[in-house]
Design an enzyme around this catalytic site. Structure first.
Site, PDB file in Angstrom:
ATOM      1  N   MET A  49      -8.257   8.835  -0.515  1.00  0.00           N
ATOM      2  CA  MET A  49      -9.060   9.349   0.610  1.00  0.00           C
ATOM      3  C   MET A  49      -9.428  10.802   0.371  1.00  0.00           C
ATOM      4  O   MET A  49      -8.625  11.573  -0.167  1.00  0.00           O
ATOM      5  CB  MET A  49      -8.257   9.241   1.902  1.00  0.00           C
ATOM      6  CG  MET A  49      -7.785   7.832   2.199  1.00  0.00           C
ATOM      7  SD  MET A  49      -6.940   7.759   3.775  1.00  0.00           S
ATOM      8  CE  MET A  49      -6.362   6.067   3.765  1.00  0.00           C
ATOM      9  N   MET A  71     -11.839   5.488  -1.101  1.00  0.00           N
ATOM     10  CA  MET A  71     -12.514   5.856   0.154  1.00  0.00           C
ATOM     11  C   MET A  71     -13.023   7.270  -0.042  1.00  0.00           C
ATOM     12  O   MET A  71     -12.532   8.228   0.575  1.00  0.00           O
ATOM     13  CB  MET A  71     -11.527   5.743   1.322  1.00  0.00           C
ATOM     14  CG  MET A  71     -11.190   4.299   1.667  1.00  0.00           C
ATOM     15  SD  MET A  71      -9.686   4.129   2.648  1.00  0.00           S
ATOM     16  CE  MET A  71      -8.472   4.043   1.335  1.00  0.00           C
ATOM     17  N   SER A  92       0.845  -1.196   0.000  1.00  0.00           N
ATOM     18  CA  SER A  92       0.000   0.000   0.000  1.00  0.00           C
ATOM     19  C   SER A  92       0.879   1.245   0.000  1.00  0.00           C
ATOM     20  O   SER A  92       1.665   1.457   0.932  1.00  0.00           O
ATOM     21  CB  SER A  92      -0.876   0.003   1.248  1.00  0.00           C
ATOM     22  OG  SER A  92      -1.354   1.306   1.484  1.00  0.00           O
ATOM     23  N   HIS A 151      -8.239   1.616  -4.204  1.00  0.00           N
ATOM     24  CA  HIS A 151      -9.202   1.520  -3.091  1.00  0.00           C
ATOM     25  C   HIS A 151      -9.778   2.920  -2.872  1.00  0.00           C
ATOM     26  O   HIS A 151      -9.116   3.791  -2.321  1.00  0.00           O
ATOM     27  CB  HIS A 151      -8.451   0.998  -1.858  1.00  0.00           C
ATOM     28  CG  HIS A 151      -9.287   0.914  -0.622  1.00  0.00           C
ATOM     29  ND1 HIS A 151      -8.748   0.695   0.629  1.00  0.00           N
ATOM     30  CD2 HIS A 151     -10.636   1.011  -0.434  1.00  0.00           C
ATOM     31  CE1 HIS A 151      -9.719   0.663   1.524  1.00  0.00           C
ATOM     32  NE2 HIS A 151     -10.866   0.861   0.911  1.00  0.00           N
ATOM     33  N   ASP A 179      -7.308  -5.766   4.323  1.00  0.00           N
ATOM     34  CA  ASP A 179      -6.583  -4.487   4.320  1.00  0.00           C
ATOM     35  C   ASP A 179      -6.560  -3.878   5.717  1.00  0.00           C
ATOM     36  O   ASP A 179      -7.596  -3.481   6.250  1.00  0.00           O
ATOM     37  CB  ASP A 179      -7.310  -3.546   3.328  1.00  0.00           C
ATOM     38  CG  ASP A 179      -6.611  -2.202   3.154  1.00  0.00           C
ATOM     39  OD1 ASP A 179      -5.548  -1.992   3.757  1.00  0.00           O
ATOM     40  OD2 ASP A 179      -7.150  -1.373   2.395  1.00  0.00           O
ATOM     41  N   GLY A 226       1.069  -2.224   4.292  1.00  0.00           N
ATOM     42  CA  GLY A 226       1.522  -0.840   4.291  1.00  0.00           C
ATOM     43  C   GLY A 226       2.710  -0.643   5.207  1.00  0.00           C
ATOM     44  O   GLY A 226       3.864  -0.883   4.820  1.00  0.00           O
ATOM     45  N   MET A 249     -11.985  -4.653   5.286  1.00  0.00           N
ATOM     46  CA  MET A 249     -11.137  -3.778   6.095  1.00  0.00           C
ATOM     47  C   MET A 249     -10.953  -4.426   7.465  1.00  0.00           C
ATOM     48  O   MET A 249     -11.922  -4.817   8.109  1.00  0.00           O
ATOM     49  CB  MET A 249     -11.805  -2.408   6.290  1.00  0.00           C
ATOM     50  CG  MET A 249     -11.883  -1.523   5.073  1.00  0.00           C
ATOM     51  SD  MET A 249     -10.295  -1.120   4.311  1.00  0.00           S
ATOM     52  CE  MET A 249      -9.384  -0.391   5.655  1.00  0.00           C
ATOM     53  N   ASP A 265      -4.431   3.852  -2.199  1.00  0.00           N
ATOM     54  CA  ASP A 265      -5.495   4.321  -1.307  1.00  0.00           C
ATOM     55  C   ASP A 265      -5.886   5.757  -1.625  1.00  0.00           C
ATOM     56  O   ASP A 265      -5.061   6.666  -1.530  1.00  0.00           O
ATOM     57  CB  ASP A 265      -5.011   4.260   0.150  1.00  0.00           C
ATOM     58  CG  ASP A 265      -5.032   2.854   0.707  1.00  0.00           C
ATOM     59  OD1 ASP A 265      -6.043   2.162   0.526  1.00  0.00           O
ATOM     60  OD2 ASP A 265      -4.020   2.457   1.319  1.00  0.00           O
ATOM     61  N   HIS A 268      -1.299  -1.344  -4.164  1.00  0.00           N
ATOM     62  CA  HIS A 268      -2.563  -0.908  -3.561  1.00  0.00           C
ATOM     63  C   HIS A 268      -2.519   0.613  -3.413  1.00  0.00           C
ATOM     64  O   HIS A 268      -1.621   1.165  -2.784  1.00  0.00           O
ATOM     65  CB  HIS A 268      -2.722  -1.591  -2.202  1.00  0.00           C
ATOM     66  CG  HIS A 268      -4.025  -1.314  -1.514  1.00  0.00           C
ATOM     67  ND1 HIS A 268      -5.182  -1.984  -1.825  1.00  0.00           N
ATOM     68  CD2 HIS A 268      -4.352  -0.440  -0.535  1.00  0.00           C
ATOM     69  CE1 HIS A 268      -6.163  -1.542  -1.054  1.00  0.00           C
ATOM     70  NE2 HIS A 268      -5.685  -0.595  -0.260  1.00  0.00           N
ATOM     71  N   PHE A 278      -6.266   5.576   7.891  1.00  0.00           N
ATOM     72  CA  PHE A 278      -4.857   5.720   8.269  1.00  0.00           C
ATOM     73  C   PHE A 278      -4.125   4.385   8.200  1.00  0.00           C
ATOM     74  O   PHE A 278      -4.739   3.339   8.433  1.00  0.00           O
ATOM     75  CB  PHE A 278      -4.750   6.272   9.699  1.00  0.00           C
ATOM     76  CG  PHE A 278      -5.394   7.623   9.831  1.00  0.00           C
ATOM     77  CD1 PHE A 278      -4.695   8.783   9.491  1.00  0.00           C
ATOM     78  CD2 PHE A 278      -6.715   7.742  10.234  1.00  0.00           C
ATOM     79  CE1 PHE A 278      -5.312  10.030   9.567  1.00  0.00           C
ATOM     80  CE2 PHE A 278      -7.336   8.987  10.313  1.00  0.00           C
ATOM     81  CZ  PHE A 278      -6.631  10.135   9.979  1.00  0.00           C
ATOM     82  N   GLY A 279      -2.849   4.475   7.911  1.00  0.00           N
ATOM     83  CA  GLY A 279      -1.998   3.290   7.969  1.00  0.00           C
ATOM     84  C   GLY A 279      -1.564   3.061   9.414  1.00  0.00           C
ATOM     85  O   GLY A 279      -1.880   3.857  10.314  1.00  0.00           O
TER      86      GLY A 279
HETATM   87  C1  DX5 Z   1      -6.315   2.234   5.518  1.00  0.00           C
HETATM   88  C2  DX5 Z   1      -5.849   1.811   4.123  1.00  0.00           C
HETATM   89  C3  DX5 Z   1      -4.830   0.749   4.112  1.00  0.00           C
HETATM   90  C4  DX5 Z   1      -3.542   1.063   4.811  1.00  0.00           C
HETATM   91  C5  DX5 Z   1      -2.983  -0.201   5.373  1.00  0.00           C
HETATM   92  O1  DX5 Z   1      -7.451   3.037   5.399  1.00  0.00           O
HETATM   93  O2  DX5 Z   1      -6.937   1.358   3.349  1.00  0.00           O
HETATM   94  O3  DX5 Z   1      -4.576   0.314   2.784  1.00  0.00           O
HETATM   95  O4  DX5 Z   1      -2.615   1.673   3.984  1.00  0.00           O
HETATM   96  O5  DX5 Z   1      -1.844   0.140   6.086  1.00  0.00           O
HETATM   97  P1  DX5 Z   1      -1.219  -0.781   7.202  1.00  0.00           P
HETATM   98  O6  DX5 Z   1      -0.727  -2.026   6.540  1.00  0.00           O
HETATM   99  O7  DX5 Z   1      -0.135   0.063   7.777  1.00  0.00           O
HETATM  100  O8  DX5 Z   1      -2.330  -1.064   8.196  1.00  0.00           O
HETATM  101 ZN    ZN Z   2      -6.632   0.342   1.348  1.00  0.00          ZN
END
Ligand code: DX5
Ligand code: ZN
Length: 222
Positions: free
Chosen positions: A38, A70, A9, A68, A177, A199, A139, A36, A34, A145-146
């Protein structure tokens, strides 16, 4: 497709050096990128849009890109993301007024389509669209957030989704994810996932290759 896919990600990548960072995770063994997206509306964070995706394609990134979304509303941006070089596009059912129609827009624009379900969003959303899905994204953290912790109840949901997929006879990828690390990826795989978003566990390490190899070992021995 391969037996399972590892999807780094970019949310945790170095945005000042994105192209190079992605090249490095791919050389180290990542299968899919991946991406993301947002919007600070559907989720409380703001990331990148189609221009960045297009730049990655121009830079020479040729592996599948798993977008993805969001974002809310979602329909009008789908053709733009498809045009920019997406392969998979997933969206959250809460962000669409007409889920079946949104899936159709993704397909009409030449991409594989998927639903992304938040930790407490019901699997019932899948029931009348199984034949239209290429991917189901569960999810395992609240989106935005990561680097958050994996929510353990997701494991039960993964096995329930796996049963639904197997019973349907459809060819659907089960993607998970959020919060995936070396020490839980084996278990996540055992419960039935076959695509893993990674991620922070990857990008925060200094040795992408070792993390990816260790994750593959965990999956293959679980
Ligand atoms: C969160 C994202 C994820 C995120 C995962 O909203 O959709 O893709 O980047 O990150 P990690 O692996 O750090 O949880
Ligand atoms: Zn994601």
């Amino acid at each position: 497709m391969k037996k399972y896919l590892l999807a780094p990600s970019i949310l945790s990548a170095n945005f000042a050096n994105l192209g190079k960072d992605i090249e490095e995770v791919l050389i180290s063994g990542g299968d899919v990128i991946h991406f993301d997206v947002m919007d600070n509306h559907y989720v409380p964070n703001l990331t990148v849009g189609p221009i960045v995706l297009q730049s990655l394609r121009k830079h020479g990134i040729s592996v599948p890109i798993d977008v993805h979304l969001m974002i809310k509303p979602v329909d009008t941006l789908i053709p733009i993301f498809a045009q920019a070089g997406s392969n998979y596009i997933t969206f959250h059912p809460e962000a669409s007024e007409h889920i079946d129609k949104t899936l159709q827009i993704i397909k009409e624009n030449g991409c594989k389509a998927g639903l992304a379900l938040n930790p407490t969003t019901s699997l019932n959303y899948l029931d009348y669209v199984m034949d239209k899905l290429d991917i189901i994204l569960l999810m395992s953290v609240n989106p935005g957030f990561g680097n958050q912790c994996f929510i353990p109840n997701t494991l039960k949901k993964i096995s329930e989704a796996r049963k639904k997929i197997d019973n349907s006879g459809c060819d659907i990828i089960l993607e998970v994810d959020g919060g995936i690390k070396i020490d839980n990826i084996g278990q996540i795989s055992k419960f039935g996932a076959n695509m893993f978003v990674i991620g922070s566990a990857l990008f925060n390490s200094h040795d992408y290759k070792t993390v990816i190899n260790d994750m593959r070992k965990e999956i293959e021995t679980s």
